[in-house]
Design a protein around this motif. Structure first.
Motif, PDB file in Angstrom:
ATOM      1  N   VAL A   1      -0.647   1.399  -3.298  1.00  0.00           N
ATOM      2  CA  VAL A   1      -1.627   2.168  -3.279  1.00  0.00           C
ATOM      3  C   VAL A   1      -2.849   2.116  -2.899  1.00  0.00           C
ATOM      4  O   VAL A   1      -2.994   0.826  -3.161  1.00  0.00           O
TER       5      VAL A   1
ATOM      6  N   CYS B   1      -7.073   2.208  -2.626  1.00  0.00           N
ATOM      7  CA  CYS B   1      -8.354   2.470  -3.421  1.00  0.00           C
ATOM      8  C   CYS B   1      -9.441   2.516  -2.200  1.00  0.00           C
ATOM      9  O   CYS B   1      -9.634   1.465  -1.930  1.00  0.00           O
TER      10      CYS B   1
ATOM     11  N   VAL C   1      -7.643   8.001  -4.285  1.00  0.00           N
ATOM     12  CA  VAL C   1      -6.453   7.146  -3.738  1.00  0.00           C
ATOM     13  C   VAL C   1      -5.343   7.690  -3.333  1.00  0.00           C
ATOM     14  O   VAL C   1      -4.678   8.516  -3.277  1.00  0.00           O
ATOM     15  N   GLU C   2      -4.558   6.532  -2.534  1.00  0.00           N
ATOM     16  CA  GLU C   2      -3.182   7.404  -1.582  1.00  0.00           C
ATOM     17  C   GLU C   2      -1.951   6.510  -1.812  1.00  0.00           C
ATOM     18  O   GLU C   2      -2.974   5.478  -1.756  1.00  0.00           O
TER      19      GLU C   2
ATOM     20  N   GLU D   1      -0.165   9.621 -12.563  1.00  0.00           N
ATOM     21  CA  GLU D   1      -1.336  10.488 -12.965  1.00  0.00           C
ATOM     22  C   GLU D   1      -2.089   8.619 -13.842  1.00  0.00           C
ATOM     23  O   GLU D   1      -3.343   7.941 -13.213  1.00  0.00           O
TER      24      GLU D   1
ATOM     25  N   LYS E   1      -2.893   5.795 -10.772  1.00  0.00           N
ATOM     26  CA  LYS E   1      -4.174   6.641 -10.431  1.00  0.00           C
ATOM     27  C   LYS E   1      -5.194   5.943 -11.392  1.00  0.00           C
ATOM     28  O   LYS E   1      -6.196   5.184 -10.271  1.00  0.00           O
TER      29      LYS E   1
ATOM     30  N   THR F   1      -5.224   1.952 -10.954  1.00  0.00           N
ATOM     31  CA  THR F   1      -6.159   1.750  -9.660  1.00  0.00           C
ATOM     32  C   THR F   1      -7.626   2.167  -9.786  1.00  0.00           C
ATOM     33  O   THR F   1      -8.163   0.806  -9.294  1.00  0.00           O
ATOM     34  N   GLN F   2      -7.945   2.903 -10.466  1.00  0.00           N
ATOM     35  CA  GLN F   2      -9.819   3.036 -10.298  1.00  0.00           C
ATOM     36  C   GLN F   2     -10.158   2.179 -11.360  1.00  0.00           C
ATOM     37  O   GLN F   2     -11.150   1.470 -10.763  1.00  0.00           O
TER      38      GLN F   2
END
Length: 227
Positions: free
Chosen positions: A97, A99, A125-126, A156, A159, A162-163
């Motif tokens: 991923v 960010c 986020v990809e 989820e 994600k 990741t953030q």
């Protein structure tokens, strides 16, 4: 030790106790000799980068541990350029991923009709599949579910993690007078099926700017680990 994987920036060895040892290399990703953390090929080699990346990674992993964020990190041996980690099962054949806080690199190349270089992206986020032959294709959560790689709930979790991780890294960079533009992370599952950060967190996997100019990965490492 038994070698189980040869990577672009690290080799992986299995240990007798069930853990794994990562051996860091001096190679970084890029294209035609130009560093690019979003690239899927080795672009250049920088002497001392392996140990430097390890030093940065271990620093961030210790911070994440204190923050209660799950990772595969156990310990690091800076002198020998190695990191011992927990066993982790990748999603599919590997899932990464990115960010993104600002539009640069591959994002700008794809979506340049809609954004200008440096436009803010609000921690977008990809996800991409690790597949060098196909250029690490982007994939949606629906695609991951359809292919049986990951559930929507796991996505989820990934994600959110990741953030949180990216925000922590961004805060550390801000303390050094730097701005995080994007960072590439890799996730897998622990032995209980929980989503867990794996791989590394290093200058070779992120893009930072100072006064509107990108910071060389070695200079970024020096800034991060300097007293």
């Amino acid at each position: 030790m038994r070698k189980v994987y040869t990577g672009k920036t690290k080799d992986v060895f299995a240990l007798e106790n069930g853990s794994y040892r990562l051996v860091f290399k001096d190679d970084v990703t890029g294209t035609d000799g130009v560093f690019d953390p979003g690239a899927n090929t080795v672009g250049l080699s920088i002497e001392g980068m392996g140990k430097a990346n390890l030093k940065v990674s271990s620093m961030f992993f210790e911070l994440l541990k204190s923050a209660g964020i799950e990772t595969h990190y156990i310990s690091a041996d800076i002198e020998n350029g190695t990191m011992d980690v927990k066993a982790a099962t990748p999603f599919g054949k590997g899932l990464e991923v990115i960010c993104r806080y600002r539009a640069v690199g591959s994002f700008l190349r794809r979506y340049g009709a809609y954004v200008k270089e440096g436009d803010k992206l609000n921690a977008y986020v990809e996800a991409t599949l690790k597949d060098d032959d196909r250029g690490d294709p982007l994939i949606t959560v629906e695609g991951l579910e359809a292919l049986g790689i990951m559930t929507a709930a796991q996505f989820e979790d990934m994600k959110t993690s990741t953030q949180k991780i990216s925000a922590l890294v961004s805060d550390v960079l801000q303390e050094k007078g730097l701005e995080l533009y994007d960072i590439k992370l890799e996730f897998g599952m622990d032995n209980n099926g929980n989503v867990m950060l794996m791989d590394e967190i290093s200058s070779g996997n992120m893009r930072a700017y100072k006064n509107g100019k990108v910071v060389d990965p070695l200079d970024l490492t020096k800034a991060l680990v300097s007293d």
